[in-house]
Design an enzyme around this catalytic site. Sequence first.
Site, PDB file in Angstrom:
ATOM      1  CB  CYS A   1      -1.114  -0.412   1.231  1.00  0.00           C
ATOM      2  SG  CYS A   1      -2.173   1.117   0.364  1.00  0.00           S
TER       3      CYS A   1
ATOM      4  CG  ASP B   1      -5.570   2.067   7.875  1.00  0.00           C
ATOM      5  OD1 ASP B   1      -4.934   0.960   6.936  1.00  0.00           O
ATOM      6  OD2 ASP B   1      -6.276   3.135   7.033  1.00  0.00           O
TER       7      ASP B   1
HETATM    8  C1  RUB Z   1      -4.102   2.802   3.357  1.00  0.00           C
HETATM    9  C2  RUB Z   1      -3.427   2.066   4.517  1.00  0.00           C
HETATM   10  C3  RUB Z   1      -1.954   2.256   4.768  1.00  0.00           C
HETATM   11  C4  RUB Z   1      -2.448   3.022   6.252  1.00  0.00           C
HETATM   12  C5  RUB Z   1      -1.349   4.210   6.911  1.00  0.00           C
HETATM   13  O1  RUB Z   1      -5.441   2.901   3.147  1.00  0.00           O
HETATM   14  O2  RUB Z   1      -3.576   1.107   4.502  1.00  0.00           O
HETATM   15  O3  RUB Z   1      -1.593   1.892   5.504  1.00  0.00           O
HETATM   16  O4  RUB Z   1      -3.417   4.242   6.301  1.00  0.00           O
HETATM   17  O5  RUB Z   1      -0.987   5.220   6.669  1.00  0.00           O
HETATM   18  P1  RUB Z   1      -6.773   3.431   2.026  1.00  0.00           P
HETATM   19  P2  RUB Z   1      -0.458   6.318   6.690  1.00  0.00           P
HETATM   20  O6  RUB Z   1      -5.943   3.943   0.693  1.00  0.00           O
HETATM   21  O7  RUB Z   1      -7.310   2.820   2.162  1.00  0.00           O
HETATM   22  O8  RUB Z   1      -6.728   4.656   2.531  1.00  0.00           O
HETATM   23  O9  RUB Z   1       0.810   6.152   7.492  1.00  0.00           O
HETATM   24  O10 RUB Z   1      -0.655   7.594   6.168  1.00  0.00           O
HETATM   25  O11 RUB Z   1      -1.410   6.841   7.963  1.00  0.00           O
END
Ligand code: RUB
Length: 322
Positions: free
Chosen positions: A130, A199
Amino acid sequence: RHHAVDSAVASTADDIAEMRTRGAATIADAAAGALATQAKRSEATTEAAFRTELRAAAKTLYETRPTAVSLPNALRYVLRGMEGATVAELRASTIDQAEAFQRELAQAQSKLGTVGSNRLRDGDVVMTHCHSTDALSCVEAALEDGKEIEAIVKETRPRKQGHITARQLREWGVPVTLVVDNAARRYLDRADHVLVGADSIAADGSVINKIGTSGLAVNARERGVPVMVAAQTIKLHPDTMTGHTVEIEMRAESEIVSDDERADIDDEYTDDGLVVENPAFDVTPPRYVDAIVTERGQYPPESIVTLMRELFGETTSEPWEP
Ligand code: RUB
């Protein structure tokens, strides 16, 4: 009529729901910014009306996506700072608190990056899943320390956030190998770390992150590759201390099967027997996670609950409740 929720708040909510604004930290930042905008533009003439408006705005933002706890945590943080005896005081305190939140969020991410970078050695290869700004912060800090880092980047179906990660890493000059999700296990042979974000993190140390994280973590354990989760404390889910589970968002089937493809299927088979399911996140049990890296230091997943108690204390109410 809705309690005068500002159009900028409504459009921020829409951006989050439609994933034009995405990723847990970015969503939290946008939500705090939207509450500041609501406070700035409010035409409320009484203290009670102002408070009602801000709570309605928080509710609108909250109801966009269910899994990233950084969103309600951000809303709660801002509303907690809404203090004063007049509308002017309420407005000023809310704006100050939202800005403080955004500052602390950015500081926590860079601090976490420094902690995480200590786990990365010169020449290491990280495998990502991701797009996580917290995870990338660790790579950025390692690069600033003069370490050479390479990356194997999983594409991350269905929405291909891996491409965002690849672009960012290339901007920093990091050599990137982009692979489809199904190639991950094969490429684990070349990886020194799996590096992902979160998340939400539950009280038992489970990590809720983009669908596919749990399978990656299990494969990494089997191959002996350590799994590192980069997550600011805003990702800790307070409700899980009292036994609640984290809701996994189910997204539209059109992200997987286009409307045209669906029409073809429906033409051929009339019994509705093909169901498409599209969960956006999954749960990685703590035994597959080697370290959770936060701005407060690195934790084994099993002891994250001590940090949660320290930061959140007793269970909290919904962000818009008084
Ligand atoms: C995003 C996702 C990321 C976390 C952490 O999912 O799973 O790994 O949100 O991101 P989506 P961060 O694209 O469905 O929102 O470290 O930037 O908070």
